[in-house]
Design a protein around this motif. Structure first.
Motif, PDB file in Angstrom:
ATOM      1  N   ILE A  31      29.602  32.225  24.468  1.00 44.62           N
ATOM      2  CA  ILE A  31      28.798  32.592  25.650  1.00 44.62           C
ATOM      3  C   ILE A  31      29.661  33.251  26.732  1.00 44.62           C
ATOM      4  O   ILE A  31      29.312  34.326  27.237  1.00 44.62           O
ATOM      5  N   PRO A  32      30.817  32.646  27.137  1.00 47.61           N
ATOM      6  CA  PRO A  32      31.651  33.313  28.156  1.00 47.61           C
ATOM      7  C   PRO A  32      32.131  34.699  27.721  1.00 47.61           C
ATOM      8  O   PRO A  32      32.132  35.634  28.529  1.00 47.61           O
ATOM      9  N   MET A  33      32.522  34.849  26.445  1.00 50.88           N
ATOM     10  CA  MET A  33      32.992  36.158  25.979  1.00 50.88           C
ATOM     11  C   MET A  33      31.862  37.178  25.992  1.00 50.88           C
ATOM     12  O   MET A  33      32.073  38.358  26.312  1.00 50.88           O
ATOM     13  N   LYS A  34      30.642  36.748  25.651  1.00 52.17           N
ATOM     14  CA  LYS A  34      29.482  37.632  25.681  1.00 52.17           C
ATOM     15  C   LYS A  34      29.199  38.091  27.109  1.00 52.17           C
ATOM     16  O   LYS A  34      28.978  39.281  27.378  1.00 52.17           O
ATOM     17  N   LEU A  35      29.241  37.144  28.075  1.00 48.54           N
ATOM     18  CA  LEU A  35      29.021  37.492  29.482  1.00 48.54           C
ATOM     19  C   LEU A  35      30.134  38.403  29.997  1.00 48.54           C
ATOM     20  O   LEU A  35      29.877  39.359  30.743  1.00 48.54           O
ATOM     21  N   ASP A  36      31.369  38.100  29.603  1.00 50.83           N
ATOM     22  CA  ASP A  36      32.505  38.922  30.024  1.00 50.83           C
ATOM     23  C   ASP A  36      32.325  40.364  29.558  1.00 50.83           C
ATOM     24  O   ASP A  36      32.532  41.319  30.312  1.00 50.83           O
ATOM     25  N   LYS A  37      31.906  40.535  28.306  1.00 48.26           N
ATOM     26  CA  LYS A  37      31.692  41.873  27.749  1.00 48.26           C
ATOM     27  C   LYS A  37      30.583  42.611  28.491  1.00 48.26           C
ATOM     28  O   LYS A  37      30.721  43.795  28.844  1.00 48.26           O
ATOM     29  N   GLU A  38      29.461  41.914  28.765  1.00 48.68           N
ATOM     30  CA  GLU A  38      28.332  42.556  29.443  1.00 48.68           C
ATOM     31  C   GLU A  38      28.705  42.976  30.859  1.00 48.68           C
ATOM     32  O   GLU A  38      28.312  44.055  31.322  1.00 48.68           O
ATOM     33  N   LEU A  39      29.459  42.127  31.559  1.00 52.95           N
ATOM     34  CA  LEU A  39      29.861  42.465  32.925  1.00 52.95           C
ATOM     35  C   LEU A  39      30.826  43.652  32.935  1.00 52.95           C
ATOM     36  O   LEU A  39      30.736  44.527  33.806  1.00 52.95           O
ATOM     37  N   LYS A  40      31.744  43.694  31.973  1.00 55.61           N
ATOM     38  CA  LYS A  40      32.682  44.813  31.893  1.00 55.61           C
ATOM     39  C   LYS A  40      31.932  46.110  31.570  1.00 55.61           C
ATOM     40  O   LYS A  40      32.276  47.191  32.071  1.00 55.61           O
ATOM     41  N   GLN A  41      30.895  46.020  30.728  1.00 56.44           N
ATOM     42  CA  GLN A  41      30.103  47.198  30.400  1.00 56.44           C
ATOM     43  C   GLN A  41      29.376  47.756  31.623  1.00 56.44           C
ATOM     44  O   GLN A  41      29.077  48.950  31.683  1.00 56.44           O
ATOM     45  N   GLU A  42      29.098  46.885  32.594  1.00 58.33           N
ATOM     46  CA  GLU A  42      28.463  47.317  33.843  1.00 58.33           C
ATOM     47  C   GLU A  42      29.475  47.891  34.834  1.00 58.33           C
ATOM     48  O   GLU A  42      29.124  48.246  35.961  1.00 58.33           O
ATOM     49  N   GLY A  43      30.731  47.927  34.426  1.00 59.23           N
ATOM     50  CA  GLY A  43      31.773  48.472  35.300  1.00 59.23           C
ATOM     51  C   GLY A  43      32.274  47.482  36.332  1.00 59.23           C
ATOM     52  O   GLY A  43      32.912  47.866  37.320  1.00 59.23           O
ATOM     53  N   ILE A  44      31.999  46.207  36.116  1.00 57.63           N
ATOM     54  CA  ILE A  44      32.460  45.171  37.046  1.00 57.63           C
ATOM     55  C   ILE A  44      33.851  44.720  36.609  1.00 57.63           C
ATOM     56  O   ILE A  44      34.018  44.115  35.548  1.00 57.63           O
ATOM     57  N   LYS A  45      34.843  45.045  37.413  1.00 60.56           N
ATOM     58  CA  LYS A  45      36.224  44.731  37.070  1.00 60.56           C
ATOM     59  C   LYS A  45      36.565  43.303  37.479  1.00 60.56           C
ATOM     60  O   LYS A  45      35.887  42.683  38.284  1.00 60.56           O
ATOM     61  N   GLY A  46      37.645  42.812  36.926  1.00 59.63           N
ATOM     62  CA  GLY A  46      38.103  41.471  37.269  1.00 59.63           C
ATOM     63  C   GLY A  46      38.987  40.912  36.187  1.00 59.63           C
ATOM     64  O   GLY A  46      39.329  41.586  35.216  1.00 59.63           O
ATOM     65  N   SER A  47      39.352  39.653  36.349  1.00 57.47           N
ATOM     66  CA  SER A  47      40.224  39.023  35.367  1.00 57.47           C
ATOM     67  C   SER A  47      39.441  38.719  34.096  1.00 57.47           C
ATOM     68  O   SER A  47      38.249  38.432  34.153  1.00 57.47           O
ATOM     69  N   PRO A  48      40.084  38.778  32.938  1.00 57.19           N
ATOM     70  CA  PRO A  48      39.402  38.459  31.678  1.00 57.19           C
ATOM     71  C   PRO A  48      39.183  36.955  31.556  1.00 57.19           C
ATOM     72  O   PRO A  48      39.854  36.160  32.219  1.00 57.19           O
ATOM     73  N   TYR A  49      38.233  36.584  30.708  1.00 58.21           N
ATOM     74  CA  TYR A  49      37.980  35.154  30.481  1.00 58.21           C
ATOM     75  C   TYR A  49      39.132  34.524  29.716  1.00 58.21           C
ATOM     76  O   TYR A  49      39.604  35.062  28.720  1.00 58.21           O
ATOM     77  N   ARG A  50      39.604  33.382  30.201  1.00 55.06           N
ATOM     78  CA  ARG A  50      40.615  32.593  29.498  1.00 55.06           C
ATOM     79  C   ARG A  50      39.976  31.278  29.081  1.00 55.06           C
ATOM     80  O   ARG A  50      39.326  30.622  29.895  1.00 55.06           O
TER      81      ARG A  50
END
Length: 515
Positions: A31-50
């Motif tokens: 779930i976190p990796m899926k959300l991380d991918k979707e947010l990055k696809q929207e151009g929202i930058k930030g730290s990756p999920y650990r």
């Protein structure tokens, strides 16, 4: 037969283990990796999920470094007050993402977007979901609710803060303020001056006010609740900055046992207070027009549906919330106002001249409060520079459009009020300076964006006690100005930091001079 049973138990245990591993992998990774991918696809930058920890380490490092030393005596407080958020936005832009454990938190520092989300006209946004059971111990009242439940609680609470009710609270507020003034006058009797930390003094004042006005009692009766809640807050904050492992609350560690004891003790005191109130209302010895009376009256009104009232447990949670919120936020507003006016004696003198012109030496009343333009401007400017609650949080229930970004469900939205309040693009080149004059024509004309001032939130869930807090702050400041001038002590160190509310980390040492 025994062999079959043994084989079945082994198969069941293996299946259960596989299910638990799958569930953990699904929750902690997929779930976190899926959300991380979707947010990055929207151009929202930030730290990756650990895995599991998210940004906890960086968050702890940033706060430790940011809060390790005081700052110069100015109002450029954002880097120190919210160091990690400041770093994230500097690095990734006005819309960025960070991770609190497995929870993505999208930071949005745009006043227009904040207004749209908090208005919540589409109904896609909820209060932030509290999953850590230790945090839930503080209070689970109306500010944590959504939907019909929120509407019911808000409908029951609202009448306590109508203008006519607020007018009726003026004598009680005045009594609490007079007791503070008398105590401070005793402090200054020998030499005409006295040095003290005003932060705990003002917490006592606002605690007394909320006890008298919302619960028809005095500070002594509520003092034990305040002390217990203060300790619970410290334990809650510690829990909030650590990863919570499901089931950990049942492990009898020293701190866990203390958390449960505090919760049990607070509830027991409130149950006793509620019982006394119920008996007083039945016997005609106590009014039902304060907050507690209105909460209890909702249960006894036979003309409404059975489910329209609040349970005793719900009443207790609302009391916990108002004891905390009613005391803490106004106390820090008054504390920062005294500090800031000590830094700007010219504005202190202008405010005193206005109070003496409007009120003389008499205690303020509702009419005189409404004529205190300079005092109001000062309080607004302090709320701008030092908002008691530096950030507002929400949660996406479904996929939600925030500006040009499509935010998936299950994401926490963070709106850093303090950053918006300090933004030069919105407030001008003097955004970091104390200039109450910007509010001379009201809030709507104080900035380039009439919706950039959010000290009490925005939209339908704006703070229900906003007008109460402003009346209390105006009365307290007016009476202090009537009787004292004040300056910063040499012991004062300027160190704003966020501990739920924005507080002076090392106290607020002021030298009072009796007039």
């Amino acid at each position: 037969m025994e062999g079959l049973l043994s084989s079945f138990l082994m198969m069941f245990s293996s299946s259960l283990l596989v299910f638990c591993v799958f569930r953990a992998a699904y929750t902690l990774w997929w779930i976190p990796m899926k959300l991380d991918k979707e947010l990055k696809q929207e151009g929202i930058k930030g730290s990756p999920y650990r895995l599991l920890i998210g940004d906890y380490r960086e968050l702890g490092r940033s706060m430790k470094e940011g809060w390790s030393k005081p700052m110069d005596l100015n109002h450029q407080i954002v880097p120190r007050a919210i160091p990690f958020l400041h770093e994230a936005l500097q690095k990734h832009g006005k819309i960025s993402v960070l991770w609190i454990g497995t929870q993505p938190r999208v930071i949005v520092s745009d006043p227009e977007l904040m207004k749209v989300v908090l208005s919540n006209k589409l109904g896609h946004i909820e209060q932030t979901r509290i999953t850590n059971p230790f945090i839930k111990l503080l209070a689970m009242g109306v500010s944590t609710m959504d939907g019909d439940k929120w509407a019911k609680h808000r409908r029951i609470i609202n009448p306590a803060f109508h203008l006519e009710k607020l007018k009726g609270m003026i004598p009680a507020i005045s009594t609490s303020c007079n007791e503070l003034i008398k105590r401070w006058e005793e402090f200054t009797l020998p030499q005409g001056s006295y040095e003290l930390d005003v932060s705990p003094e003002l917490q006592n004042l606002t605690g007394d006010v909320i006890s008298r006005t919302a619960f028809s009692s005095n500070y002594k009766e509520g003092q034990r609740i305040f002390q217990l809640q203060k300790e619970q807050i410290a334990l809650m904050i510690e829990a909030a900055y650590n990863i919570y492992v499901p089931g950990f609350k049942f492990i009898p560690t020293r701190k866990n046992k203390r958390r449960m004891y505090l919760d049990k003790e607070i509830k027991a005191i409130l149950r006793d207070l509620i019982h006394k109130k119920e008996q007083g209302m039945k016997n005609g010895e106590s009014s039902n027009d304060d907050l507690l009376g209105l909460l209890l009256q909702s249960n006894s009104n036979n003309s409404t549906p059975k489910d329209s009232g609040l349970t005793i447990e719900e009443v207790i949670e609302e009391c916990k919330l108002f004891y905390f919120a009613g005391q803490e936020t106004t106390a820090v507003l008054l504390t920062w106002t005294l500090i800031v006016l000590s830094m700007h004696p010219r504005w202190q003198e202008q405010a005193r001249e206005e109070v003496l012109h409007v009120c003389g030496k008499n205690s303020p009343n509702i009419e005189s409060i409404n004529h205190l333009k300079i005092v109001t401007m000062i309080l607004y400017e302090v709320l701008r520079l030092y908002p008691p609650v530096p950030a507002v949080y929400r949660h996406t229930r479904v996929r939600t459009q925030v500006g040009d970004k499509s935010i998936p469900p299950g994401v926490e939205l963070l709106f850093p009020t303090i950053l918006i309040h300090h933004d030069p693009h919105t407030w001008g080149s003097d955004a970091q300076e104390f200039n109450p004059e910007r509010f001379s024509d009201g809030i709507s004309k104080a900035s380039n964006d009439e919706l950039a001032f959010f000290p009490f939130g925005w939209g339908p869930k704006i703070c229900v006690g906003m007008n109460f807090a402003m009346i209390e702050a105006k009365m307290a400041m007016s009476m202090i100005l009537q009787h004292f001038s004040f300056e910063l002590s040499p012991l004062y160190t300027h160190a704003p930091f966020t501990l739920i509310t924005l507080q002076p980390q090392h106290g607020a040492q002021i030298i009072l001079h009796r007039l």
